[in-house]
Design an enzyme around this catalytic site. Structure first.
Site, PDB file in Angstrom:
ATOM      1  N   ASN A  22      37.137  48.043  36.270  1.00  0.00           N
ATOM      2  CA  ASN A  22      37.196  49.442  36.718  1.00  0.00           C
ATOM      3  C   ASN A  22      38.552  49.829  37.289  1.00  0.00           C
ATOM      4  O   ASN A  22      38.830  50.999  37.508  1.00  0.00           O
ATOM      5  CB  ASN A  22      36.099  49.718  37.755  1.00  0.00           C
ATOM      6  CG  ASN A  22      36.171  48.769  38.927  1.00  0.00           C
ATOM      7  OD1 ASN A  22      36.491  47.592  38.770  1.00  0.00           O
ATOM      8  ND2 ASN A  22      35.875  49.268  40.111  1.00  0.00           N
ATOM      9  N   ARG A  23      39.413  48.847  37.550  1.00  0.00           N
ATOM     10  CA  ARG A  23      40.732  49.175  38.129  1.00  0.00           C
ATOM     11  C   ARG A  23      41.686  48.003  37.898  1.00  0.00           C
ATOM     12  O   ARG A  23      41.272  46.929  37.436  1.00  0.00           O
ATOM     13  CB  ARG A  23      40.629  49.523  39.616  1.00  0.00           C
ATOM     14  CG  ARG A  23      40.031  48.433  40.486  1.00  0.00           C
ATOM     15  CD  ARG A  23      39.709  48.979  41.862  1.00  0.00           C
ATOM     16  NE  ARG A  23      38.950  48.040  42.659  1.00  0.00           N
ATOM     17  CZ  ARG A  23      39.448  47.331  43.679  1.00  0.00           C
ATOM     18  NH1 ARG A  23      40.716  47.467  44.010  1.00  0.00           N
ATOM     19  NH2 ARG A  23      38.676  46.517  44.378  1.00  0.00           N
ATOM     20  N   ILE A  25      44.254  45.195  36.837  1.00  0.00           N
ATOM     21  CA  ILE A  25      44.503  44.447  35.602  1.00  0.00           C
ATOM     22  C   ILE A  25      43.318  44.583  34.643  1.00  0.00           C
ATOM     23  O   ILE A  25      43.492  44.781  33.434  1.00  0.00           O
ATOM     24  CB  ILE A  25      44.772  42.963  35.945  1.00  0.00           C
ATOM     25  CG1 ILE A  25      46.109  42.826  36.688  1.00  0.00           C
ATOM     26  CG2 ILE A  25      44.766  42.106  34.682  1.00  0.00           C
ATOM     27  CD1 ILE A  25      46.375  41.419  37.260  1.00  0.00           C
ATOM     28  N   VAL A  62      29.721  39.570  40.368  1.00  0.00           N
ATOM     29  CA  VAL A  62      29.725  38.270  39.673  1.00  0.00           C
ATOM     30  C   VAL A  62      29.237  37.126  40.552  1.00  0.00           C
ATOM     31  O   VAL A  62      29.081  36.007  40.073  1.00  0.00           O
ATOM     32  CB  VAL A  62      31.113  37.927  39.083  1.00  0.00           C
ATOM     33  CG1 VAL A  62      31.529  38.935  38.025  1.00  0.00           C
ATOM     34  CG2 VAL A  62      32.178  37.780  40.165  1.00  0.00           C
ATOM     35  N   GLY A  90      38.129  39.245  40.672  1.00  0.00           N
ATOM     36  CA  GLY A  90      38.594  38.284  41.665  1.00  0.00           C
ATOM     37  C   GLY A  90      39.132  38.982  42.888  1.00  0.00           C
ATOM     38  O   GLY A  90      39.315  40.199  42.907  1.00  0.00           O
ATOM     39  N   TYR A 153      42.030  30.637  47.675  1.00  0.00           N
ATOM     40  CA  TYR A 153      42.331  31.373  46.433  1.00  0.00           C
ATOM     41  C   TYR A 153      43.022  30.461  45.418  1.00  0.00           C
ATOM     42  O   TYR A 153      42.660  30.441  44.233  1.00  0.00           O
ATOM     43  CB  TYR A 153      43.214  32.558  46.812  1.00  0.00           C
ATOM     44  CG  TYR A 153      43.615  33.477  45.685  1.00  0.00           C
ATOM     45  CD1 TYR A 153      42.705  34.370  45.117  1.00  0.00           C
ATOM     46  CD2 TYR A 153      44.923  33.476  45.199  1.00  0.00           C
ATOM     47  CE1 TYR A 153      43.090  35.246  44.105  1.00  0.00           C
ATOM     48  CE2 TYR A 153      45.310  34.344  44.188  1.00  0.00           C
ATOM     49  CZ  TYR A 153      44.395  35.228  43.642  1.00  0.00           C
ATOM     50  OH  TYR A 153      44.776  36.085  42.639  1.00  0.00           O
TER      51      TYR A 153
HETATM   52  P1  NDP Z   1      42.202  44.562  42.200  1.00  0.00           P
HETATM   53  O1  NDP Z   1      41.969  44.262  43.624  1.00  0.00           O
HETATM   54  O2  NDP Z   1      42.933  45.782  41.788  1.00  0.00           O
HETATM   55  O3  NDP Z   1      40.790  44.552  41.401  1.00  0.00           O
HETATM   56  C1  NDP Z   1      39.886  43.505  41.585  1.00  0.00           C
HETATM   57  C2  NDP Z   1      38.752  43.701  40.614  1.00  0.00           C
HETATM   58  O4  NDP Z   1      37.822  42.624  40.755  1.00  0.00           O
HETATM   59  C3  NDP Z   1      37.984  44.993  40.881  1.00  0.00           C
HETATM   60  O5  NDP Z   1      37.546  45.517  39.661  1.00  0.00           O
HETATM   61  C4  NDP Z   1      36.798  44.513  41.719  1.00  0.00           C
HETATM   62  O6  NDP Z   1      35.653  45.344  41.610  1.00  0.00           O
HETATM   63  C5  NDP Z   1      36.536  43.187  41.040  1.00  0.00           C
HETATM   64  N1  NDP Z   1      35.752  42.274  41.878  1.00  0.00           N
HETATM   65  C6  NDP Z   1      36.117  41.669  43.026  1.00  0.00           C
HETATM   66  N2  NDP Z   1      35.110  40.919  43.491  1.00  0.00           N
HETATM   67  C7  NDP Z   1      34.094  41.049  42.621  1.00  0.00           C
HETATM   68  C8  NDP Z   1      32.776  40.537  42.529  1.00  0.00           C
HETATM   69  N3  NDP Z   1      32.280  39.717  43.452  1.00  0.00           N
HETATM   70  N4  NDP Z   1      32.011  40.895  41.482  1.00  0.00           N
HETATM   71  C9  NDP Z   1      32.489  41.729  40.538  1.00  0.00           C
HETATM   72  N5  NDP Z   1      33.706  42.266  40.558  1.00  0.00           N
HETATM   73  C10 NDP Z   1      34.498  41.928  41.593  1.00  0.00           C
HETATM   74  O7  NDP Z   1      42.882  43.265  41.631  1.00  0.00           O
HETATM   75  P2  NDP Z   1      43.810  42.979  40.381  1.00  0.00           P
HETATM   76  O8  NDP Z   1      43.531  43.904  39.278  1.00  0.00           O
HETATM   77  O9  NDP Z   1      45.162  42.817  40.884  1.00  0.00           O
HETATM   78  O10 NDP Z   1      43.262  41.512  40.041  1.00  0.00           O
HETATM   79  C11 NDP Z   1      42.551  41.196  38.855  1.00  0.00           C
HETATM   80  C12 NDP Z   1      42.575  39.687  38.715  1.00  0.00           C
HETATM   81  O11 NDP Z   1      43.927  39.244  38.599  1.00  0.00           O
HETATM   82  C13 NDP Z   1      41.975  38.956  39.913  1.00  0.00           C
HETATM   83  O12 NDP Z   1      41.251  37.833  39.444  1.00  0.00           O
HETATM   84  C14 NDP Z   1      43.196  38.512  40.679  1.00  0.00           C
HETATM   85  O13 NDP Z   1      42.941  37.363  41.450  1.00  0.00           O
HETATM   86  C15 NDP Z   1      44.183  38.239  39.545  1.00  0.00           C
HETATM   87  N6  NDP Z   1      45.583  38.273  39.945  1.00  0.00           N
HETATM   88  C16 NDP Z   1      46.159  39.408  40.483  1.00  0.00           C
HETATM   89  C17 NDP Z   1      47.511  39.403  40.854  1.00  0.00           C
HETATM   90  C18 NDP Z   1      48.188  40.593  41.442  1.00  0.00           C
HETATM   91  O14 NDP Z   1      49.330  40.467  41.929  1.00  0.00           O
HETATM   92  N7  NDP Z   1      47.599  41.776  41.421  1.00  0.00           N
HETATM   93  C19 NDP Z   1      48.334  38.202  40.661  1.00  0.00           C
HETATM   94  C20 NDP Z   1      47.632  37.086  40.094  1.00  0.00           C
HETATM   95  C21 NDP Z   1      46.310  37.133  39.740  1.00  0.00           C
HETATM   96  P3  NDP Z   1      35.407  46.564  42.665  1.00  0.00           P
HETATM   97  O15 NDP Z   1      36.404  47.628  42.377  1.00  0.00           O
HETATM   98  O16 NDP Z   1      34.029  47.012  42.384  1.00  0.00           O
HETATM   99  O17 NDP Z   1      35.606  45.974  44.029  1.00  0.00           O
END
Ligand code: NDP
Length: 245
Positions: A22-23, A25, A62, A90, A153
């Site tokens: 939803n947001r 990556i 998840v 995540g 993490y």
């Molecule tokens: P955001 O914080 O922008 O988005 C996180 C996403 O994960 C949201 O869609 C959120 O859903 C979802 N989420 C979190 N917890 C749960 C859960 N328990 N069940 C279902 N959905 C969940 O993060 P990013 O887009 O930056 O991160 C995406 C991935 O990339 C993650 O795994 C992160 O660890 C990894 N990553 C990101 C980096 C960065 O610098 N941004 C660097 C390296 C890795 P909701 O909106 O409903 O909360």
């Protein structure tokens, strides 16, 4: 399909399932698949489904196996069996070890590592029947270097690599691939929550000198979803921050 990139359009569109789509990556990844004509389901946990998008939005945490199963049932009913899974959901909960409670540790493992296990196990059921599947897990450069305050993490994200390589052994003969993308600092809500000092520290270790755009992470995911002979790989998308790994 030998010798060609796998990509399907229109009538042969793939059924793609992106967690946390939803947001950030995950949304960039989901849009990429939708743009090339695939049928894309995305999960969201809270009250922020992607608005005005050509995506099937499914509420799913998840950390809850029943919600995972229900979301897959709805995606399969709408789009057919899932052939591409992107386990992207995540989050981090940073603490120095001496201040980290067991709950701080296990909750981050539960979302980032066990969450990927839950969705991969559910997706593989259908992939085995089809004799085909592509799984991409979202790790982090933290898995490769570690980071102070991120032992939970980094452990979860490093665990994804062993998980992917084990699935590569188990499922390779059934034409199911499992690969990992390891982004560096990427311009999303997650990186925006860092302090300016943390941001500058990470950028000083990034040869590109800038954050990644989420679309640049989607480039690697799209590649892996179409690359049948790339297996158990860890693709860094980190502006060079992980050199040597
Ligand atoms: P955001 O914080 O922008 O988005 C996180 C996403 O994960 C949201 O869609 C959120 O859903 C979802 N989420 C979190 N917890 C749960 C859960 N328990 N069940 C279902 N959905 C969940 O993060 P990013 O887009 O930056 O991160 C995406 C991935 O990339 C993650 O795994 C992160 O660890 C990894 N990553 C990101 C980096 C960065 O610098 N941004 C660097 C390296 C890795 P909701 O909106 O409903 O909360």
């Amino acid at each position: 399909m030998a010798g060609t990139r796998e990509r399907s359009y229109g009538a042969t569109a793939r059924s793609v399932f992106v967690t946390g789509g939803n947001r950030g990556i995950g949304l960039a990844v989901a849009r990429r698949f939708a743009t090339v004509g695939d049928r894309v389901a995305v999960t969201y946990r809270g009250d922020r489904p992607p608005a005005g998008e050509n995506l099937l939005a499914l509420r799913c945490d998840v950390t809850d196996g029943q919600q995972v199963d229900q979301a897959f049932k709805e995606a399969e009913a709408a789009h057919g069996p899932v052939t591409v899974l992107v386990a992207n959901a995540g989050g981090a909960h940073d603490r120095l070890l001496v201040r980290m409670s067991e709950e701080d540790f296990t909750s981050v493992i539960d979302t980032n590592l066990t969450g990927a296990f839950r969705v991969a196990r559910r997706a593989v059921r259908g992939m085995l029947v089809q004799g085909h599947g592509r799984i991409v897990l979202m790790s982090s450069t933290a898995a490769l270097h570690g980071a102070a305050g991120q032992s939970n993490y980094a452990a979860a994200k490093a665990g994804l690599i062993g998980f992917a390589r084990s699935l590569t052994h188990e499922l390779g003969p059934r034409d199911i691939t499992c690969n990992v993308v390891a982004p560096g600092l990427t311009d999303t809500d997650m990186s925006r929550s860092l302090t300016e000092e943390q941001r500058q520290h990470l950028l000083s270790r990034t040869p590109a000198g800038r954050l990644a755009h989420p679309d640049e992470v989607a480039d690697a995911v799209e590649f892996l979803a179409g690359a049948g002979y790339v297996r158990g790989a860890v693709i860094p998308v980190d502006g060079g921050a992980g050199l040597g790994h």
